[in-house]
Write a protein that holds these residues in place. Structure first.
Motif, PDB file in Angstrom:
ATOM      1  N   ALA A  61       0.824  -1.217   0.000  1.00 29.71           N
ATOM      2  CA  ALA A  61       0.000   0.000   0.000  1.00 29.71           C
ATOM      3  C   ALA A  61       0.857   1.265   0.000  1.00 29.71           C
ATOM      4  CB  ALA A  61      -0.934   0.001   1.205  1.00 29.71           C
ATOM      5  N   LEU A  62       2.000   1.205   0.667  1.00 24.54           N
ATOM      6  CA  LEU A  62       2.861   2.387   0.795  1.00 24.54           C
ATOM      7  C   LEU A  62       3.997   2.418  -0.228  1.00 24.54           C
ATOM      8  CD1 LEU A  62       3.070   2.498   4.697  1.00 24.54           C
ATOM      9  CD2 LEU A  62       1.641   3.926   3.203  1.00 24.54           C
ATOM     10  N   SER A  63       3.915   1.574  -1.254  1.00 26.65           N
ATOM     11  CA  SER A  63       5.045   1.429  -2.181  1.00 26.65           C
ATOM     12  C   SER A  63       5.051   2.404  -3.358  1.00 26.65           C
ATOM     13  CB  SER A  63       5.091   0.001  -2.725  1.00 26.65           C
ATOM     14  OG  SER A  63       3.975  -0.252  -3.564  1.00 26.65           O
ATOM     15  N   ALA A  64       3.900   2.904  -3.746  1.00 29.63           N
ATOM     16  CA  ALA A  64       3.823   3.705  -4.973  1.00 29.63           C
ATOM     17  C   ALA A  64       4.747   4.923  -4.926  1.00 29.63           C
ATOM     18  CB  ALA A  64       2.389   4.158  -5.219  1.00 29.63           C
ATOM     19  N   ASN A  65       5.561   5.030  -5.954  1.00 28.79           N
ATOM     20  CA  ASN A  65       6.467   6.178  -6.124  1.00 28.79           C
ATOM     21  C   ASN A  65       7.432   6.387  -4.957  1.00 28.79           C
ATOM     22  OD1 ASN A  65       5.324   6.957  -8.674  1.00 28.79           O
ATOM     23  ND2 ASN A  65       3.558   7.681  -7.529  1.00 28.79           N
ATOM     24  N   LYS A  66       7.778   5.316  -4.281  1.00 26.19           N
ATOM     25  CA  LYS A  66       8.737   5.383  -3.173  1.00 26.19           C
ATOM     26  C   LYS A  66       9.877   4.409  -3.458  1.00 26.19           C
ATOM     27  CE  LYS A  66       6.275   8.191  -0.612  1.00 26.19           C
ATOM     28  NZ  LYS A  66       6.659   9.575  -0.515  1.00 26.19           N
ATOM     29  N   SER A  67      11.069   4.780  -3.043  1.00 27.87           N
ATOM     30  CA  SER A  67      12.183   3.837  -3.113  1.00 27.87           C
ATOM     31  C   SER A  67      11.913   2.719  -2.117  1.00 27.87           C
ATOM     32  CB  SER A  67      13.495   4.541  -2.761  1.00 27.87           C
ATOM     33  OG  SER A  67      13.486   4.910  -1.384  1.00 27.87           O
ATOM     34  N   TRP A  68      12.584   1.594  -2.292  1.00 28.12           N
ATOM     35  CA  TRP A  68      12.380   0.483  -1.358  1.00 28.12           C
ATOM     36  C   TRP A  68      12.765   0.887   0.058  1.00 28.12           C
ATOM     37  CZ3 TRP A  68       9.569  -3.257  -0.096  1.00 28.12           C
ATOM     38  CH2 TRP A  68       9.983  -4.263   0.779  1.00 28.12           C
ATOM     39  N   SER A  69      13.838   1.614   0.232  1.00 30.81           N
ATOM     40  CA  SER A  69      14.249   2.009   1.587  1.00 30.81           C
ATOM     41  C   SER A  69      13.205   2.930   2.224  1.00 30.81           C
ATOM     42  CB  SER A  69      15.633   2.658   1.582  1.00 30.81           C
ATOM     43  OG  SER A  69      15.633   3.828   0.794  1.00 30.81           O
ATOM     44  N   GLU A  70      12.653   3.850   1.444  1.00 25.97           N
ATOM     45  CA  GLU A  70      11.610   4.738   1.981  1.00 25.97           C
ATOM     46  C   GLU A  70      10.337   3.954   2.248  1.00 25.97           C
ATOM     47  OE1 GLU A  70       9.772   8.471   3.124  1.00 25.97           O
ATOM     48  OE2 GLU A  70      11.724   7.532   3.266  1.00 25.97           O
ATOM     49  N   ASN A  71       9.998   3.028   1.375  1.00 33.42           N
ATOM     50  CA  ASN A  71       8.839   2.165   1.551  1.00 33.42           C
ATOM     51  C   ASN A  71       8.953   1.410   2.883  1.00 33.42           C
ATOM     52  OD1 ASN A  71       7.457  -0.545  -0.528  1.00 33.42           O
ATOM     53  ND2 ASN A  71       6.537   0.534   1.149  1.00 33.42           N
ATOM     54  N   CYS A  72      10.117   0.824   3.141  1.00 33.91           N
ATOM     55  CA  CYS A  72      10.351   0.085   4.389  1.00 33.91           C
ATOM     56  C   CYS A  72      10.245   1.006   5.601  1.00 33.91           C
ATOM     57  CB  CYS A  72      11.718  -0.582   4.371  1.00 33.91           C
ATOM     58  SG  CYS A  72      11.863  -1.887   3.148  1.00 33.91           S
ATOM     59  N   ARG A  73      10.826   2.189   5.497  1.00 37.11           N
ATOM     60  CA  ARG A  73      10.786   3.145   6.607  1.00 37.11           C
ATOM     61  C   ARG A  73       9.345   3.529   6.947  1.00 37.11           C
ATOM     62  NH1 ARG A  73      10.172   8.161   8.009  1.00 37.11           N
ATOM     63  NH2 ARG A  73       9.703   8.941   5.929  1.00 37.11           N
ATOM     64  N   LEU A  74       8.548   3.822   5.920  1.00 37.55           N
ATOM     65  CA  LEU A  74       7.150   4.203   6.147  1.00 37.55           C
ATOM     66  C   LEU A  74       6.339   3.056   6.746  1.00 37.55           C
ATOM     67  CD1 LEU A  74       6.381   6.264   2.913  1.00 37.55           C
ATOM     68  CD2 LEU A  74       6.729   7.141   5.235  1.00 37.55           C
ATOM     69  N   ALA A  75       6.573   1.834   6.276  1.00 45.09           N
ATOM     70  CA  ALA A  75       5.827   0.684   6.801  1.00 45.09           C
ATOM     71  C   ALA A  75       6.212   0.406   8.260  1.00 45.09           C
ATOM     72  CB  ALA A  75       6.070  -0.547   5.933  1.00 45.09           C
ATOM     73  N   ARG A  76       7.501   0.441   8.564  1.00 45.50           N
ATOM     74  CA  ARG A  76       7.939   0.251   9.960  1.00 45.50           C
ATOM     75  C   ARG A  76       7.313   1.310  10.868  1.00 45.50           C
ATOM     76  NH1 ARG A  76      12.074  -3.155  11.094  1.00 45.50           N
ATOM     77  NH2 ARG A  76      13.433  -3.775   9.395  1.00 45.50           N
ATOM     78  N   LYS A  77       7.370   2.551  10.417  1.00 50.03           N
ATOM     79  CA  LYS A  77       6.824   3.676  11.192  1.00 50.03           C
ATOM     80  C   LYS A  77       5.323   3.489  11.415  1.00 50.03           C
ATOM     81  CE  LYS A  77       6.878   8.739  11.065  1.00 50.03           C
ATOM     82  NZ  LYS A  77       5.675   9.384  10.552  1.00 50.03           N
ATOM     83  N   ALA A  78       4.605   3.028  10.389  1.00 54.62           N
ATOM     84  CA  ALA A  78       3.162   2.814  10.518  1.00 54.62           C
ATOM     85  C   ALA A  78       2.854   1.801  11.609  1.00 54.62           C
ATOM     86  CB  ALA A  78       2.584   2.358   9.174  1.00 54.62           C
ATOM     87  N   PHE A  79       3.589   0.693  11.621  1.00 58.80           N
ATOM     88  CA  PHE A  79       3.336  -0.320  12.651  1.00 58.80           C
ATOM     89  C   PHE A  79       3.785   0.153  14.026  1.00 58.80           C
ATOM     90  CE2 PHE A  79       2.847  -3.175   8.990  1.00 58.80           C
ATOM     91  CZ  PHE A  79       1.691  -3.840   9.378  1.00 58.80           C
ATOM     92  N   THR A  80       4.872   0.889  14.085  1.00 52.34           N
ATOM     93  CA  THR A  80       5.358   1.401  15.374  1.00 52.34           C
ATOM     94  C   THR A  80       4.385   2.415  15.972  1.00 52.34           C
ATOM     95  OG1 THR A  80       7.652   1.065  14.712  1.00 52.34           O
ATOM     96  CG2 THR A  80       7.275   2.610  16.516  1.00 52.34           C
ATOM     97  N   GLU A  81       3.877   3.308  15.128  1.00 52.18           N
ATOM     98  CA  GLU A  81       3.000   4.378  15.607  1.00 52.18           C
ATOM     99  C   GLU A  81       1.521   4.005  15.595  1.00 52.18           C
ATOM    100  OE1 GLU A  81       4.027   7.856  13.323  1.00 52.18           O
ATOM    101  OE2 GLU A  81       6.021   7.986  14.256  1.00 52.18           O
TER     102      GLU A  81
END
Length: 191
Positions: A61-81
């Protein structure tokens, strides 16, 4: 933009371009490409505390137009927060619905890139799903499109290229997602 209804010659040319990119990959690129979705699968399980489908869905869901590293950062942050952020409203809404318990297949567009990305992460050995992103497209057409529209939101164009990756995979003797991942690695690391 490539035609949705391609000739057999065009399909053969796209397939050959994929095989040629596979053949240009170094042994290290092939190893890393073959492991790519298994590594993403492990990450999905980790960030979602064992619920791989939920983690894979949020990553997709968070992958569109994002680098893989940014995609991972956003997904981790979503689960953490406990809530997604840092993306467009549609992506955030989809990620939040998945985190709230809706199955990813009910939220993601399963007929194009985001849905296939989810499928490949959720099951790295999926024999049918193929992620056709801008890189997969450019590999098949042997041209870097840059910011030009590739038309991959059209199911017919997406399916055409996905079928070419499936044919290339049969020729190579590998599953389509691994062919896509190996060629992606070789493509982004091109000199």
């Amino acid at each position: 933009m490539i035609p949705v209804k391609s000739t057999e010659e065009q399909r053969a040319a796209y397939t050959q371009a994929i095989v040629d990119k596979w053949n240009s990959a170094t042994p290290d690129q092939r190893r890393r490409g073959r492991e790519w979705y298994a590594t993403a699968h492990a990450l999905a399980a980790e960030i979602a505390e064992g619920n791989t489908h939920k983690g894979a869905g949020v990553l997709a869901a968070l992958s569109a137009n994002k680098s893989w590293s940014e995609n991972c950062r956003l997904a981790r942050k979503a689960f953490t927060e406990g809530t997604a952020s840092g993306h467009v409203r549609d992506a955030i809404t989809k990620a939040n619905r998945i985190m709230a318990g809706t199955h990813p297949s009910e939220v993601l567009p399963m007929h194009i890139k985001t849905g296939h990305f989810y499928l490949c992460i959720a099951d790295p050995e999926n024999a049918e799903a193929v992620v056709i992103d801008r890189h997969a497209h450019d590999i098949a057409v042997r041209e870097i499109y840059g910011q030009r529209d590739r038309g991959l939101g059209a199911a017919g164009r997406y399916n055409l290229l996905a079928d070419c990756y499936r044919v290339a995979a049969r020729e190579i003797g590998e599953i389509p997602s691994k062919v896509q991942a190996v060629t992606w690695v070789a493509h982004i690391e091109r000199k």
